[in-house]
Scaffold this motif. Structure first.
Motif, PDB file in Angstrom:
ATOM      1  N   VAL A 181      49.677  36.756  32.116  1.00 43.48           N
ATOM      2  CA  VAL A 181      48.367  37.284  32.777  1.00 43.48           C
ATOM      3  C   VAL A 181      47.928  38.456  31.904  1.00 43.48           C
ATOM      4  N   TRP A 182      48.305  39.456  31.318  1.00 40.66           N
ATOM      5  CA  TRP A 182      48.133  40.222  30.358  1.00 40.66           C
ATOM      6  C   TRP A 182      47.284  39.750  29.243  1.00 40.66           C
ATOM      7  N   GLU A 183      47.651  38.447  28.795  1.00 42.99           N
ATOM      8  CA  GLU A 183      47.055  37.928  27.492  1.00 42.99           C
ATOM      9  C   GLU A 183      45.719  37.223  28.246  1.00 42.99           C
ATOM     10  N   LYS A 184      45.715  36.675  29.336  1.00 43.97           N
ATOM     11  CA  LYS A 184      44.465  36.078  29.931  1.00 43.97           C
ATOM     12  C   LYS A 184      43.518  37.006  30.207  1.00 43.97           C
ATOM     13  N   ILE A 185      43.775  38.154  30.806  1.00 46.69           N
ATOM     14  CA  ILE A 185      42.815  39.395  31.210  1.00 46.69           C
ATOM     15  C   ILE A 185      42.373  39.654  29.643  1.00 46.69           C
ATOM     16  N   THR A 186      43.107  39.892  28.745  1.00 47.86           N
ATOM     17  CA  THR A 186      42.928  40.672  27.598  1.00 47.86           C
ATOM     18  C   THR A 186      41.817  39.519  26.552  1.00 47.86           C
ATOM     19  N   ASN A 187      42.007  38.334  26.827  1.00 45.53           N
ATOM     20  CA  ASN A 187      41.340  37.375  26.061  1.00 45.53           C
ATOM     21  C   ASN A 187      39.955  37.298  26.601  1.00 45.53           C
ATOM     22  N   ARG A 188      39.882  37.373  28.111  1.00 45.35           N
ATOM     23  CA  ARG A 188      38.767  37.177  28.552  1.00 45.35           C
ATOM     24  C   ARG A 188      37.909  38.406  28.299  1.00 45.35           C
ATOM     25  N   ARG A 189      38.398  39.748  28.221  1.00 44.89           N
ATOM     26  CA  ARG A 189      37.623  40.877  27.846  1.00 44.89           C
ATOM     27  C   ARG A 189      36.958  40.564  26.428  1.00 44.89           C
ATOM     28  N   LEU A 190      37.931  40.181  25.498  1.00 49.91           N
ATOM     29  CA  LEU A 190      37.490  40.056  24.104  1.00 49.91           C
ATOM     30  C   LEU A 190      36.464  38.912  23.956  1.00 49.91           C
ATOM     31  N   GLN A 191      36.337  38.014  24.835  1.00 50.69           N
ATOM     32  CA  GLN A 191      35.582  37.129  25.055  1.00 50.69           C
ATOM     33  C   GLN A 191      33.830  37.567  24.764  1.00 50.69           C
ATOM     34  N   GLU A 477      44.169  46.681  21.465  1.00 48.91           N
ATOM     35  CA  GLU A 477      44.080  48.025  21.334  1.00 48.91           C
ATOM     36  C   GLU A 477      42.769  48.719  20.847  1.00 48.91           C
ATOM     37  N   ALA A 478      42.149  48.088  19.916  1.00 48.34           N
ATOM     38  CA  ALA A 478      40.858  48.519  19.300  1.00 48.34           C
ATOM     39  C   ALA A 478      39.526  48.395  20.245  1.00 48.34           C
ATOM     40  N   ASN A 479      39.913  47.469  21.446  1.00 48.93           N
ATOM     41  CA  ASN A 479      38.733  47.145  22.345  1.00 48.93           C
ATOM     42  C   ASN A 479      38.873  48.023  23.562  1.00 48.93           C
ATOM     43  N   LEU A 480      39.946  48.481  23.750  1.00 44.15           N
ATOM     44  CA  LEU A 480      40.290  49.241  25.069  1.00 44.15           C
ATOM     45  C   LEU A 480      38.933  50.222  25.606  1.00 44.15           C
ATOM     46  N   TRP A 481      38.426  50.679  24.595  1.00 47.48           N
ATOM     47  CA  TRP A 481      37.202  51.629  24.934  1.00 47.48           C
ATOM     48  C   TRP A 481      36.288  50.820  25.817  1.00 47.48           C
ATOM     49  N   GLN A 482      36.027  49.760  25.534  1.00 41.96           N
ATOM     50  CA  GLN A 482      35.037  48.947  26.511  1.00 41.96           C
ATOM     51  C   GLN A 482      35.208  48.755  28.047  1.00 41.96           C
ATOM     52  N   LYS A 483      36.579  48.984  28.244  1.00 40.95           N
ATOM     53  CA  LYS A 483      37.124  49.048  29.733  1.00 40.95           C
ATOM     54  C   LYS A 483      36.237  50.161  30.635  1.00 40.95           C
ATOM     55  N   GLN A 484      36.059  51.413  29.686  1.00 41.15           N
ATOM     56  CA  GLN A 484      35.612  52.656  30.529  1.00 41.15           C
ATOM     57  C   GLN A 484      34.038  52.534  30.638  1.00 41.15           C
ATOM     58  N   LEU A 485      33.556  52.358  31.834  1.00 43.35           N
ATOM     59  CA  LEU A 485      32.387  52.050  32.279  1.00 43.35           C
ATOM     60  C   LEU A 485      31.329  53.365  31.788  1.00 43.35           C
ATOM     61  N   HIS A 486      32.267  54.516  32.028  1.00 42.73           N
ATOM     62  CA  HIS A 486      31.277  55.790  31.869  1.00 42.73           C
ATOM     63  C   HIS A 486      30.803  55.830  30.345  1.00 42.73           C
ATOM     64  N   ILE A 487      31.476  55.380  29.421  1.00 45.42           N
ATOM     65  CA  ILE A 487      31.054  55.363  28.098  1.00 45.42           C
ATOM     66  C   ILE A 487      29.712  54.564  28.123  1.00 45.42           C
ATOM     67  N   PHE A 488      29.705  53.516  28.918  1.00 48.63           N
ATOM     68  CA  PHE A 488      28.216  52.697  28.758  1.00 48.63           C
ATOM     69  C   PHE A 488      27.228  53.357  29.655  1.00 48.63           C
ATOM     70  N   GLU A 489      27.703  53.677  30.930  1.00 49.29           N
ATOM     71  CA  GLU A 489      26.788  53.979  31.813  1.00 49.29           C
ATOM     72  C   GLU A 489      26.503  55.527  32.295  1.00 49.29           C
ATOM     73  N   VAL A 490      27.676  56.427  31.831  1.00 47.17           N
ATOM     74  CA  VAL A 490      27.398  57.910  32.036  1.00 47.17           C
ATOM     75  C   VAL A 490      27.926  58.437  31.185  1.00 47.17           C
ATOM     76  N   PRO A 491      27.195  58.609  29.762  1.00 48.59           N
ATOM     77  CA  PRO A 491      27.938  59.217  28.662  1.00 48.59           C
ATOM     78  C   PRO A 491      28.306  60.578  28.873  1.00 48.59           C
ATOM     79  N   PHE A 492      29.422  60.992  28.570  1.00 42.46           N
ATOM     80  CA  PHE A 492      29.985  62.344  28.580  1.00 42.46           C
ATOM     81  C   PHE A 492      30.463  62.743  29.885  1.00 42.46           C
ATOM     82  N   TYR A 493      30.365  62.023  30.931  1.00 44.11           N
ATOM     83  CA  TYR A 493      30.889  62.322  32.062  1.00 44.11           C
ATOM     84  C   TYR A 493      32.120  61.850  31.895  1.00 44.11           C
ATOM     85  N   TYR A 494      33.190  62.454  31.566  1.00 38.54           N
ATOM     86  CA  TYR A 494      34.455  62.443  31.538  1.00 38.54           C
ATOM     87  C   TYR A 494      35.546  63.608  31.340  1.00 38.54           C
TER      88      TYR A 494
END
Length: 567
Positions: A181-191, A477-494
């Motif tokens: 399941v982890w591979e499937k979730i990760t591959n879907r994100r990487l897509q 690992e290099a792509n984990l930051w893309q999971k954090q919606l704050h980086i995209f939508e509310v910068p510096f709110y963290y």
């Protein structure tokens, strides 16, 4: 029931179109002000208009996130962002000028209006006409993150799941299944990695333009001013990151070693980090969204009747959307409705323990919304995140002693509390990583995707990198930051989550020592809205606004001692 404030200035049935709004703005701008009383009346009228606008925008945002597949809902949101906000902005700036220039402004109650006037002066300082179209574009562009991530799903055993629903499998005891399941979730994100990278590159450039237009060297320095960070500097943030690395990471490293030994594994992999180390199935505190709401009402009522009644009011007025489904935006939020005086809670429940903590977190925000509903001006309710997140994170901890509503088995209740306290500590390194990463992104505005990846890894590793072995999955690992919606939508709110997490531990410590006094101090602090400084609000809660290494150490030791008691 909810009692909306009676409108005394704008029409009760005002339709939010610019042709209806402009005459109201013109009236406010042209109105003569001949006394301090007339100035206060003018401020109340302006506040009424702003509350109506905010609530209209709130509903457009809520409806769009509840169904990201609807073109009509997206267009309704974009209409506000492109046809109303850009036209409001210059009027708002002119109204701020009118206020500051008034000969009666100095006759206003200095204590009551200090925070508000400070913010008005800062907004005037930062306003640039040429930033209006850029900010409009940012508003529209950053919503693409919701559409891209909201469409992500995976198939497991021939059934389709949202990523939130699929993540439940990562708590299962079957390691092979977790890995699959982890591979499937990760591959879907990487897509969608490249699409999200392109979106972020565009946002970064637009944000840098906003900063340089306003006379700043970079967007980080601009945002510290725009967010009203009067109480700390970027250097203080770096010192906080260092304190977390020194004081929190070693405790979590110990916890990871215990996990590895309990699971009898040579190395912990990313799919080993959510399974319960007792070898028991994942905690299941409720079976449906309806049950989650009902049990949360009961839990809050057991702490204090007023708290439970707030959630009851929300339920009676259909102010919840809690279950995960395809096409719904990811994440969770509490959105205050400025006119109504109540909020809307949105989340993606998959019937897990994490959903329980999300609900009590958002419930803390909801209580805050109700407590500030009757403050005189709309601006008084605009709390900085360091205060807003104190409301929510404290409630996660205060509510723990009433989680027996969710767990009738004593052992499950202990597991839940233990997991929560580990999560409290785990929050801090992730906050430090996300914050430090954003400092790097915006102080290096011309970086490449490859440089950004390198910076992410370099920042993530010293904080434990989630305490898992990523050696076989460097791209993930290099792509984990893309999971954090704050980086995209509310910068510096963290970073505020980290500061508020420390504050929440201190609130909880007070509550443990004296429940009645601790709860009252917490509620008294929230009632202030943003009419006092952050430091004064924290002091009202009976705690310190402090993120020094010594304070981090003191509170970490308290949490560790509480964990040992549960064990």
């Amino acid at each position: 029931m909810i009692h909306k404030k009676t409108k005394t200035y704008i029409p009760a049935t005002l339709e939010m179109k610019w042709e209806n709004l402009e005459p109201i703005y013109k009236e406010l701008l042209d109105r003569p002000i001949n006394s301090v009383e007339e100035l206060e009346k003018w401020l109340h009228d302006k506040s009424e208009l702003e509350a109506a606008l905010e609530e209209d925008f709130a509903w457009r945002y809520i409806r769009m996130t509840c169904d990201t597949t609807s073109e009509e809902l997206l267009q309704n949101f974009q209409y506000f962002a492109t046809e109303i906000e850009p036209k409001v902005a210059p009027y708002s700036n002119d109204l701020n000028k009118k206020l500051v220039a008034s000969e009666y402004v100095d006759q206003l109650d200095g204590e009551k209006y200090f925070i508000f006037l400070r913010a008005v002066k800062k907004a005037l300082e930062l306003f640039r006409e040429e930033n209006i179209p850029v900010q409009t574009e940012i508003q529209v562009e950053q919503q693409k993150y919701q559409s891209i991530t909201g469409a992500m799903s995976v198939h497991i055993d021939d059934k389709e799941f949202t990523l939130e629903q699929a993540s439940v499998f990562l708590k299962g005891t079957d390691r092979a299944k977790r890995h699959e399941v982890w591979e499937k979730i990760t591959n879907r994100r990487l897509q969608d990695k490249n699409q999200l990278n392109e979106l972020f590159d565009h946002l970064r450039k637009l944000r840098h333009t906003v900063a340089t237009n306003a006379g700043f060297e970079n967007f980080r320095d601009y945002m510290f001013q725009a967010l009203g960070r009067f109480d700390y500097t970027p250097q203080d943030c770096y010192a906080f990151h260092a304190a977390i690395e020194t004081e929190i990471v070693p405790i979590l490293r110990e916890q990871a070693a215990k996990r590895k030994a309990a699971l009898d594994l040579p190395e912990l992999k990313p799919w080993d980090m959510d399974v319960d180390i007792s070898g028991k199935p994942a905690l299941k505190p409720f079976n449906s969204g309806t049950e989650l709401i009902e049990k949360s009402i009961q839990c809050f009522s057991n702490i204090n009747r007023y708290l439970g009644e707030r959630l009851e009011i929300m339920k009676d007025n259909n102010l919840f959307d809690v279950e995960s489904r395809k096409g719904k935006a990811p994440g969770g939020y509490n959105y205050p409705l400025a006119e109504t005086g109540a909020p809307f809670i949105f989340m993606n429940s998959a019937n897990t323990f994490r959903d329980l903590t999300t609900m009590v977190h958002e419930g803390g925000h909801a209580v805050h919304t109700f407590l500030t509903a009757d403050l005189e001006l709309n601006d008084f309710k605009h709390c900085p995140s360091e205060v807003a997140e104190l409301a929510s994170m404290s409630m996660e901890l205060i509510s723990m002693d009433n989680w027996n509503v969710f767990f009738d088995n004593e052992e499950d209740l202990k597991r839940a509390k233990r997991d929560q306290l580990v999560d409290v500590l785990k929050t801090l390194p992730w906050v430090a990583v996300v914050d430090q990463f954003q400092h790097w992104i915006y102080t290096n505005p011309n970086h490449t995707d490859a440089e950004r990846t390198e910076a992410w890894i370099k920042i993530y590793e010293p904080f434990g990198a989630g305490f898992a072995d990523w050696s076989e999955h460097p791209e993930a690992e290099a792509n984990l930051w893309q999971k954090q919606l704050h980086i995209f939508e509310v910068p510096f709110y963290y970073i505020e989550y980290g500061m508020a997490q420390l504050g929440a531990i201190a609130v909880w410590k007070n509550y443990k020592e004296n429940p009645e006094k601790g709860l009252q101090q917490y509620l008294d602090a929230l009632k202030l809205g943003y009419t006092k400084t952050i430091k004064e609000i924290y002091e009202t809660a009976g705690i310190k606004f402090d993120f020094s290494a010594a304070y981090v150490k003191e509170l970490a030791e308290f949490v560790k001692a509480e964990m040992d008691k549960i064990n």
